[in-house]
Each structure stands twice: as structure tokens, then as C-alpha cells.
Design a protein around this motif. Structure first.
Motif, short mmCIF file in Angstrom:
data_model
loop_
_atom_site.label_atom_id
_atom_site.label_comp_id
_atom_site.label_asym_id
_atom_site.label_seq_id
_atom_site.Cartn_x
_atom_site.Cartn_y
_atom_site.Cartn_z
N GLU A 117 0.80 -1.25 0.00
CA GLU A 117 0.00 0.00 0.00
C GLU A 117 0.82 1.29 0.00
O GLU A 117 0.58 2.15 -0.85
N PRO A 118 1.77 1.45 0.95
CA PRO A 118 2.50 2.73 0.95
C PRO A 118 3.21 2.99 -0.37
O PRO A 118 3.27 4.13 -0.83
N ILE A 119 3.73 1.92 -0.99
CA ILE A 119 4.45 2.09 -2.26
C ILE A 119 3.48 2.49 -3.37
O ILE A 119 3.73 3.41 -4.14
N ASP A 120 2.31 1.83 -3.39
CA ASP A 120 1.30 2.17 -4.40
C ASP A 120 0.83 3.61 -4.23
O ASP A 120 0.71 4.37 -5.20
N ARG A 121 0.60 3.98 -2.99
CA ARG A 121 0.12 5.36 -2.73
C ARG A 121 1.18 6.39 -3.10
O ARG A 121 0.87 7.45 -3.64
N ALA A 122 2.42 6.07 -2.81
CA ALA A 122 3.52 6.98 -3.16
C ALA A 122 3.59 7.16 -4.67
O ALA A 122 3.68 8.28 -5.18
N LEU A 123 3.50 6.05 -5.40
CA LEU A 123 3.59 6.12 -6.86
C LEU A 123 2.41 6.89 -7.44
O LEU A 123 2.55 7.65 -8.39
N LYS A 124 1.23 6.66 -6.85
CA LYS A 124 0.04 7.40 -7.32
C LYS A 124 0.29 8.89 -7.21
O LYS A 124 -0.02 9.65 -8.11
N GLU A 125 0.85 9.27 -6.08
CA GLU A 125 1.07 10.70 -5.89
C GLU A 125 2.19 11.22 -6.81
O GLU A 125 2.07 12.28 -7.42
N LEU A 126 3.26 10.46 -6.92
CA LEU A 126 4.39 10.93 -7.74
C LEU A 126 4.07 10.94 -9.23
O LEU A 126 4.50 11.82 -9.96
N LEU A 127 3.29 9.95 -9.66
CA LEU A 127 3.02 9.86 -11.10
C LEU A 127 1.74 10.56 -11.51
O LEU A 127 1.52 10.83 -12.69
N GLY A 128 0.89 10.83 -10.55
CA GLY A 128 -0.34 11.54 -10.86
C GLY A 128 -1.26 10.74 -11.75
O GLY A 128 -1.23 9.50 -11.74
N LYS A 129 -2.02 11.42 -12.53
CA LYS A 129 -3.07 10.80 -13.36
C LYS A 129 -2.50 9.87 -14.42
O LYS A 129 -3.12 8.93 -14.84
N ASN A 130 -1.32 10.20 -14.88
CA ASN A 130 -0.77 9.47 -16.03
C ASN A 130 0.02 8.23 -15.65
O ASN A 130 0.92 7.80 -16.35
N ARG A 131 -0.35 7.66 -14.52
CA ARG A 131 0.36 6.52 -13.99
C ARG A 131 0.51 5.38 -14.99
O ARG A 131 1.59 4.84 -15.18
N GLU A 132 -0.59 5.06 -15.64
CA GLU A 132 -0.56 3.92 -16.57
C GLU A 132 0.37 4.19 -17.74
O GLU A 132 1.04 3.31 -18.24
N LEU A 133 0.39 5.42 -18.17
CA LEU A 133 1.18 5.76 -19.35
C LEU A 133 2.64 6.02 -19.02
O LEU A 133 3.49 6.07 -19.90
N ARG A 134 2.92 6.17 -17.73
CA ARG A 134 4.28 6.51 -17.31
C ARG A 134 4.74 7.81 -17.97
O ARG A 134 5.89 7.97 -18.33
N ILE A 135 3.76 8.66 -18.20
CA ILE A 135 4.13 9.95 -18.80
C ILE A 135 3.64 11.03 -17.85
O ILE A 135 2.49 11.05 -17.46
#
Ligand code: SAH
Length: 237
Positions: free
Chosen positions: A79-97
């Protein structure tokens, strides 16, 4: 530890490293030294170590838990890793852009692909690298399965955490960023570097014992010969 470059040096692009760790302070002194300090000031590198506990839930800021199936030690939670990535990558998480930046998420693991110069060159082409540092018995495998783009090992030995591997990777990658090495632009290529000597020309470690001399060719002034010597030594190193 945030870097806001005062002024980006002209003609250089910048690479941003985000490090997810439970020991962000470990990176403080490292990035303040020599080449890194200069590269950050010139905007060639941006770096931020994030405390994974900032994304944990509950009063105890827990980032680890017992392994399913039993066994010793603790495992880092997803969970903490997923939440961190969500915040760092924002909306474009899937695209890695993110803001058109090419981003790569890396998990340090003893089972990962081994880091070498080739990998360092490849990773230096990204705009942003997010580095996940494991601790304890490792990281819940779902991070490798669903969140990380690749798993990286720095060698066949087990360390206590991914922080040193992160520093190793950052340094190996940074050397390929134009402007990072400044006037000392790379001595080596993928095959490694040649041996080097500096003054004094002969060094006597102990009285009465043979002095240590340098290869004569290096003071011959013959550049072609020096080049040939270096080439030959490189192939044998
Ligand atoms: N029990 C695990 C080791 C966990 S070590 C195993 O045998 O694989 C804890 C963390 O340190 C790992 O999750 C990883 O992030 C990091 N780590 C340890 N050794 C490493 C290495 N050689 N390369 C990259 N990461 C390493």
C-alpha cells in the motif's frame, strides 16, 4: 531533501531521481558531495528522497508486516508504495508519462537484472527514474508484478536494503548525462578504464627496497605510443 535548480545550464537536459525509502536521510550527505552538488546546481540532476512512511496508514506509520505462509522477518507492504507512486506519477500513472516526461519505475531486488554500463546508458535516456528501496526480507511481490517497470540487482550478494544499490545506480547513470563529468568527460567505455599514475615518477616506500616506478612510455611524450599502451592495458583489465 529537495533540489530546485537555480538556473539550468544551457544545452543540458535534466534527469530527475525520486527515491522511495524508509531512510531518506541516508542520501543527504551523498548528494551534497562533489560532482553531485555541481550537477544539481546546474540542473543536470534533480533528486528527492521520499520517506515511505509518509504514505503509510495508521498511527504507527507501519510500512512492513509479517510474511504470509510464515517464515522469519518482515515484508514491505504494497500500500504505501502504491500510494507513493500514485502521488508521484499523478493521473498518467498507466502511461508513465508525466508532463511529457519519460518515466521508469525501478525496484531493487536480489532477483533483478544485473546493473551494468549498458543498463546505465539505457536508463540515462529517461527523464525521470523512480527508485524503490526494499528493506527487511524484501518487498511484497505485487510491487514487482504490478507497479515496477523493472527489477534491478547490483550484484550477487545480499545487502540490508536498496539504499546503497540506489546510490550505485544513480552514480552509474549520472555519468552518462551530458555535462555531469564536466571537463573530465569519461575516461572509460564499456570495457573499463586503463591504469593511471600520477607524481612522483618513482616512489620509495621503504629505505633499501626497490622503488616503485611508473611505465616509461607515459613520460616518453610519444602520444601514439601512449594511446597504444592504454588500449592494450584496457583490453587486459
Ligand atoms: N531475502 C531477500 C533479501 C532482502 S534484502 C532475498 O534473499 O532476496 C532487502 C532489500 O535490499 C531487498 O528487497 C532489495 O531492495 C535490497 N537489496 C539487497 N541486496 C541487493 C542487491 N544485491 N541488489 C539490489 N538490491 C538489493
Amino acid at each position: 531533501m529537495t533540489t530546485t535548480p537555480a538556473k539550468k545550464a544551457k544545452g543540458f537536459r535534466s534527469l530527475r531521481f525520486d527515491i522511495l525509502t524508509i531512510f531518506p536521510k541516508m542520501f543527504d550527505s551523498y548528494v551534497k558531495e562533489s560532482l553531485f552538488k555541481r550537477a544539481r546546481e546546474r540542473g543536470i540532476i534533480e533528486m528527492q528522497a521520499h520517506d515511505l512512511r509518509d504514505w503509510s496508514t495508521g498511527r504507527h506509520r507501519k510500512v512492513d508486516d509479517k510474511p504470509f505462509g510464515g517464515g522469519p522477518g518482515m515484508v514491505m507492504k504494497v500500500e504505501p508504495i502504491d500510494r507513493a507512486l500514485k502521488e508521484l506519477l499523478g493521473k498518467n500513472r498507466e502511461l508513465r508519462i508525466e508532463n511529457q516526461a519519460k518515466t521508469r519505475v525501478i525496484l531493487f531486488s536480489t532477483r533483478g537484472k544485473k546493473l551494468d554500463q549498458k543498463m546505465a546508458v539505457r536508463l540515462s535516456k529517461y527523464d525521470r527514474l523512480i527508485l524503490i528501496c526494499g528493506r527487511y526480507e524484501g518487498v511484497d511481490e505485487r510491487v514487482a508484478e504490478h507497479l515496477a517497470d523493472e527489477e534491478v540487482s547490483i550484484g550477487d550478494y545480499v545487502l540490508s536494503g536498496g539504499e546503497l544499490p540506489a546510490m550505485v545506480l544513480i552514480e552509474a547513470v549520472a555519468r552518462f548525462l551530458p555535462g555531469f563529468l564536466g571537463k573530465y568527460e569519461s575516461l572509460e567505455d564499456i570495457k573499463g578504464s586503463y591504469p593511471v599514475y600520477t607524481r612522483p615518477e618513482t616512489y620509495s616506500p621503504d629505505k633499501g627496497k626497490k622503488a616503485w616506478a611508473i611505465p616509461k612510455v607515459l613520460t616518453s611524450g610519444d602520444h601514439a605510443k601512449i594511446l597504444a599502451w592504454r588500449k592494450q592495458k584496457k583490453q587486459h583489465s
